[in-house]
Motif scaffolding. Structure first.
Motif, mmCIF file in Angstrom:
data_model
loop_
_atom_site.group_PDB
_atom_site.id
_atom_site.type_symbol
_atom_site.label_atom_id
_atom_site.label_comp_id
_atom_site.label_asym_id
_atom_site.label_seq_id
_atom_site.Cartn_x
_atom_site.Cartn_y
_atom_site.Cartn_z
ATOM 1 N N UNK A 133 0.802 -1.227 0.000
ATOM 2 C CA UNK A 133 0.000 0.000 0.000
ATOM 3 C C UNK A 133 0.832 1.273 0.000
ATOM 4 N N UNK A 134 2.090 1.184 0.437
ATOM 5 C CA UNK A 134 2.936 2.365 0.460
ATOM 6 C C UNK A 134 3.170 2.968 -0.908
ATOM 7 N N UNK A 135 2.932 2.199 -1.972
ATOM 8 C CA UNK A 135 3.131 2.699 -3.328
ATOM 9 C C UNK A 135 2.014 3.632 -3.777
ATOM 10 N N UNK A 136 0.859 3.575 -3.095
ATOM 11 C CA UNK A 136 -0.292 4.358 -3.566
ATOM 12 C C UNK A 136 -1.019 5.123 -2.470
ATOM 13 N N UNK A 177 3.004 10.592 6.032
ATOM 14 C CA UNK A 177 2.408 11.226 4.866
ATOM 15 C C UNK A 177 2.780 10.484 3.596
ATOM 16 N N UNK A 178 3.195 11.230 2.589
ATOM 17 C CA UNK A 178 3.564 10.640 1.292
ATOM 18 C C UNK A 178 5.034 10.239 1.235
ATOM 19 N N UNK A 179 5.711 10.192 2.374
ATOM 20 C CA UNK A 179 7.177 10.047 2.389
ATOM 21 C C UNK A 179 7.666 8.840 1.585
ATOM 22 N N UNK A 180 6.967 7.708 1.669
ATOM 23 C CA UNK A 180 7.437 6.513 0.972
ATOM 24 C C UNK A 180 7.269 6.613 -0.536
ATOM 25 N N UNK A 181 6.352 7.479 -1.005
ATOM 26 C CA UNK A 181 6.125 7.634 -2.437
ATOM 27 C C UNK A 181 6.920 8.778 -3.037
ATOM 28 N N UNK A 182 7.032 9.889 -2.317
ATOM 29 C CA UNK A 182 7.601 11.107 -2.902
ATOM 30 C C UNK A 182 9.044 11.361 -2.461
ATOM 31 N N UNK A 197 24.964 -1.131 14.493
ATOM 32 C CA UNK A 197 23.654 -0.517 14.743
ATOM 33 C C UNK A 197 22.556 -1.482 14.321
ATOM 34 N N UNK A 198 21.487 -1.504 15.079
ATOM 35 C CA UNK A 198 20.292 -2.269 14.716
ATOM 36 C C UNK A 198 19.123 -1.306 14.635
ATOM 37 N N UNK A 199 18.362 -1.390 13.548
ATOM 38 C CA UNK A 199 17.139 -0.605 13.430
ATOM 39 C C UNK A 199 15.940 -1.544 13.490
ATOM 40 N N UNK A 200 14.894 -1.072 14.157
ATOM 41 C CA UNK A 200 13.637 -1.811 14.250
ATOM 42 C C UNK A 200 12.580 -0.970 13.574
ATOM 43 N N UNK A 201 11.999 -1.483 12.492
ATOM 44 C CA UNK A 201 11.029 -0.727 11.704
ATOM 45 C C UNK A 201 9.626 -1.273 11.957
ATOM 46 N N UNK A 202 8.776 -0.421 12.489
ATOM 47 C CA UNK A 202 7.378 -0.785 12.717
ATOM 48 C C UNK A 202 6.532 -0.283 11.551
ATOM 49 N N UNK A 203 5.694 -1.161 11.005
ATOM 50 C CA UNK A 203 4.863 -0.816 9.848
ATOM 51 C C UNK A 203 3.431 -1.284 10.045
ATOM 52 N N UNK A 204 2.480 -0.595 9.407
ATOM 53 C CA UNK A 204 1.097 -1.071 9.400
ATOM 54 C C UNK A 204 0.947 -2.268 8.453
ATOM 55 N N UNK A 205 -0.241 -2.832 8.479
ATOM 56 C CA UNK A 205 -0.564 -3.954 7.590
ATOM 57 C C UNK A 205 -0.351 -3.562 6.126
ATOM 58 N N UNK A 206 0.257 -4.464 5.358
ATOM 59 C CA UNK A 206 0.363 -4.292 3.923
ATOM 60 C C UNK A 206 1.387 -3.288 3.456
ATOM 61 N N UNK A 207 2.285 -2.846 4.336
ATOM 62 C CA UNK A 207 3.345 -1.906 3.953
ATOM 63 C C UNK A 207 4.684 -2.615 4.142
ATOM 64 N N UNK A 208 5.526 -2.576 3.091
ATOM 65 C CA UNK A 208 6.848 -3.205 3.167
ATOM 66 C C UNK A 208 7.882 -2.285 2.545
#
Length: 208
Positions: A133-136, A177-182, A197-208
């Protein structure tokens, strides 16, 4: 697999504790994109780094690039929706972020992806989280960093000035916002001495 981490003089607590999100600061990037940054959200983050480095189910991946198969220059781990996270403080962080951004995001953070940058040779190339979903759609990706600081760079997809944020030692950044697209982001390789360093990325459903 654990590499030596030089701890921060400002993060020598002997217990893990999340601070308040009241001090988070937003920067509007343009084109509907923004970032929220809160340095030192997690106190005692060196303890979490050591546990994750030693016990997370790290895997090395290989990917096709042009005519070659190359090693991905970092180690990865992933926890899907409903899976128990490797430390209770990460579940607390996910739930706290979900509550804080409930009105803007409209849904909880449900997955956690981990990246282990072992030294300055490890990196991730310019990209946006546009699988799914991050694409749209506008969405959010929240990143908690533990270990030595590394620069996160952001730049507009169609050209413009680069934004640089050093992240480590319990720092939080939320891309919204639109950060992943723009916009695109990366962790560049470093010729300077760079600790792990270790990063932990939290995302909503359907975003990769």
């Amino acid at each position: 697999m654990t590499r030596h981490l030089q701890g921060s003089l400002f993060d020598q607590a002997d217990e893990l504790r999340l601070g308040s999100l009241d001090g988070i600061r937003r920067t509007v990037l343009g084109s509907g994109a923004w970032i929220d940054v809160l340095p030192g959200w997690l106190t005692g983050s060196a303890l979490l780094f050591e546990q994750l480095a030693s016990h997370a189910p790290w895997r090395a991946e290989r990917r096709h690039m042009y005519d070659h198969v190359v090693d991905v220059p970092r180690l990865l781990a992933f926890y899907g929706a409903g899976e128990k996270l490797p430390h209770p403080v990460l579940e607390e962080a996910r739930d706290t972020l979900s509550a804080h951004y409930a009105d803007e995001l409209g849904e909880p953070f449900v997955t956690a992806g981990l990246c282990y940058y072992r030294d300055g040779r490890d990196s991730v190339a310019w990209h946006g989280d546009r699988i799914g979903r991050g694409a749209r759609e506008d969405t959010m990706v929240a990143i908690l960093s533990v270990g030595a600081p590394r620069d996160l760079l952001l730049r507009p997809v169609h050209g413009g000035d680069t934004v640089r944020r050093p992240l480590g030692h319990g720092d939080l950044i939320v891309m919204g916002g639109s950060c992943q697209r723009t916009w695109e982001h990366c962790i560049p390789k470093s010729t300077r001495a760079a600790g792990p360093r270790i990063s932990i990325q939290f995302r909503p459903r359907g975003v990769q």
